[in-house]
Write an enzyme that holds these catalytic residues in place. Structure first.
Site, PDB file in Angstrom:
ATOM      1  N   CYS A  34      -9.378 -23.827   9.169  1.00  0.00           N
ATOM      2  CA  CYS A  34      -8.233 -23.877   8.258  1.00  0.00           C
ATOM      3  C   CYS A  34      -8.336 -22.765   7.219  1.00  0.00           C
ATOM      4  CB  CYS A  34      -8.185 -25.211   7.506  1.00  0.00           C
ATOM      5  SG  CYS A  34      -8.142 -26.677   8.546  1.00  0.00           S
ATOM      6  N   ASP A 449      -0.178  13.011 -15.403  1.00  0.00           N
ATOM      7  CA  ASP A 449       1.222  12.663 -15.181  1.00  0.00           C
ATOM      8  C   ASP A 449       1.957  12.532 -16.511  1.00  0.00           C
ATOM      9  OD1 ASP A 449       3.369  11.432 -13.334  1.00  0.00           O
ATOM     10  OD2 ASP A 449       3.123   9.953 -14.927  1.00  0.00           O
TER      11      ASP A 449
END
Length: 499
Positions: A34, A449
């Site tokens: 599971c 940037d």
């Protein structure tokens, strides 16, 4: 993580979905495995066994739970945050390399012997490449069985099985049901693909509709907003709340529509060849960064008091990536020192002239982005860009076409960075944005940037590249996610000045 028994037991007992895909729980008294968040009553700890992969559970003789469907868990975040041999191998397996080229092909791409790869995968995942690929084929088969009315022979072929017998045996072993019984249990009214006309290859028409799971939280705004804002006309579009684009795939091409829902991403795929199904899903998941662990990432970024308010305001940001690494690298060069609109215009011209035409029933998508081989044949004088960037462009596409620069799931990040930096016109910004968006490096950072520097200044962070890089050391290994939070502070243009 599967070796930390106490932690795994706590996750299972609390049904913590954050750990789905990190490990799998096998129950010795029932013979099933599971996901940690399985809704059934947790077994006694002494009856639990923990495995690092579904393939390892299957190798040990356990079958998949019919309630929690562990084969549909999000993938382990390990494989997209590491660049070592095991992580690169897992990304290639997800991309279907073992099905197409076998284990020798996987080894050749990675530059190791098959024995070394087998040994390392077994040590970390409890299963070798063949078993891992088999588990992936079983998952693809289940998806096709439950969501399409395709004949079982076509399902077997599309999922990558070499024979009907192997397909039947695998489905029975993994799911404890025959393929026809698995289809009979599927919910009624599921959208599907019409049966093929006799004599045609699998999937000549129709679309597959499926759900792509993710770990919560997920903030779709920057993810889909960025993809929509930079969309190249003809290749991508935003329509009716969905991001749509064309896909270049190993056996043909495809169209995909992706739209965010509260607990999944709705995905609609139209494929020229159904053998591309698992590859298409893997690439879409990678583009949307769906296997990330947002809780771990956000917890780390919250340790910086200046970042914490951004994270708390909109947790779960992802890094928008790509379905085609070479395409993104070309587009990064086209976007150097120009606006987003100009970059889209340059790319659209290339697409119109050199891209391959595709048919879109909805009419918005017209082309595949040109391949490196097609772009390498372009007359440089026909490119409407400055001469220096023209040299950068032609050098990149030639090296991509020749294989001198390899961009893909198997890329060695440090080596690829070094090769890109050696190309004319490639500075730190271009290399880092390719590392972040194409290679998937979660620690890629863009201190030069313009948008990042402006956001840093507004927040009271250092704004010079050197000082900001020093401050960002505390954000590692998640600096690419910090970039997403910083970009979100302002409506700055998506393209940037540095090279």
């Amino acid at each position: 993580m599967h070796t930390d028994t106490a932690r795994c037991v706590r996750a299972v007992q609390s049904k913590d979905a954050r750990f789905d895909g990190w490990f799998f729980t096998a129950v010795v008294t029932t013979g099933i495995y599971c996901r940690p968040s399985c809704p059934v009553v947790p077994p006694k700890p002494e009856n639990m066994r923990f495995f690092p992969s579904a393939a390892a559970c299957q190798q040990a003789g356990f079958r998949a739970c019919k309630r929690c469907r562990p084969d549909t868990s999000p993938g382990s975040p390990e494989w997209n945050q590491r660049a070592d041999l095991v992580a690169r191998a897992m990304r290639l397996i997800a991309d279907g390399v073992v099905d197409r080229e076998g284990v020798p092909g996987l080894a050749a791409r990675l530059g190791y012997s098959t024995r070394q790869i087998e040994r390392q995968l077994l040590a970390e995942l409890g299963a070798g490449p063949l078993a891992l690929a088999r588990a992936q084929r079983a998952q693809a088969a289940r998806l096709l069985i439950e969501t399409t009315p395709l004949p079982m022979a076509d399902v077997a072929f599309a999922a990558g099985f070499a024979s009907i017998r192997t397909f039947n045996d695998t489905v029975r072993e993994v799911f404890a049901l025959a393929p026809t019984d698995l289809r009979a249990r599927a919910p009624r009214g599921t959208p599907g693909t019409p049966p093929n006309t006799p004599g045609t290859p699998p999937n000549t028409a129709g679309a597959l509709t499926l759900r792509l799971p993710f770990r919560a939280p997920l903030n779709p705004d920057n993810l889909f907003g960025h993809l929509a804002a930079t969309a190249v006309p003809g290749v991508e579009e935003w329509r009716d709340g969905a991001y749509r684009r064309t896909l270049r795939l190993p056996y043909g091409h495809g169209l995909v529509s992706l739209s965010p829902q509260p607990d999944h991403i709705a995905c609609r795929l139209t494929l020229g060849d159904l053998r591309d199904l698992t590859v298409a899903i893997s690439r879409c998941r990678r583009m949307l960064d769906l296997d990330a662990d947002p809780v771990a990432i956000d917890d780390q970024l919250r340790t910086d008091p200046l970042l914490a308010p951004l994270v708390d305001k909109a947790p779960g940001r992802r890094v928008p990536r790509t379905v085609d690494e070479a395409e993104f690298a070309v587009r990064a060069v086209l976007g150097q020192q120009v606006s987003t609109a100009a970059a889209r215009t340059h790319a659209a011209r290339l697409v119109t002239v050199h891209g391959e035409r595709v048919d879109d029933p909805e009419g918005g998508l017209t082309h595949l982005f040109p391949s490196p081989e097609a772009l390498a044949a372009v007359d440089p004088e026909s490119l409407a860009m400055p001469r220096t960037r023209r040299t950068t462009f032609t050098t990149l596409v030639r090296q991509l076409a020749d294989g001198e620069v390899r961009l893909g799931p198997d890329s060695d990040w440090p080596e690829t960075r070094a090769r890109l930096l050696a190309l004319p016109g490639f500075g730190p910004w271009t290399v880092d944005v390719i590392a972040m968006r194409a290679l998937g490096d979660p620690d890629a950072f863009l201190p030069t940037d313009l948008g990042i520097r402006r956001a840093a200044q507004e927040l009271g962070l250092p704004s010079t590249p050197a000082a900001l890089t020093a401050r960002a050391a505390a954000w590692r290994p998640w600096r690419a996610y910090a970039v997403q939070y910083l970009w979100a502070t302002d409506s700055h243009p998506i393209n940037f000045l540095p090279v």
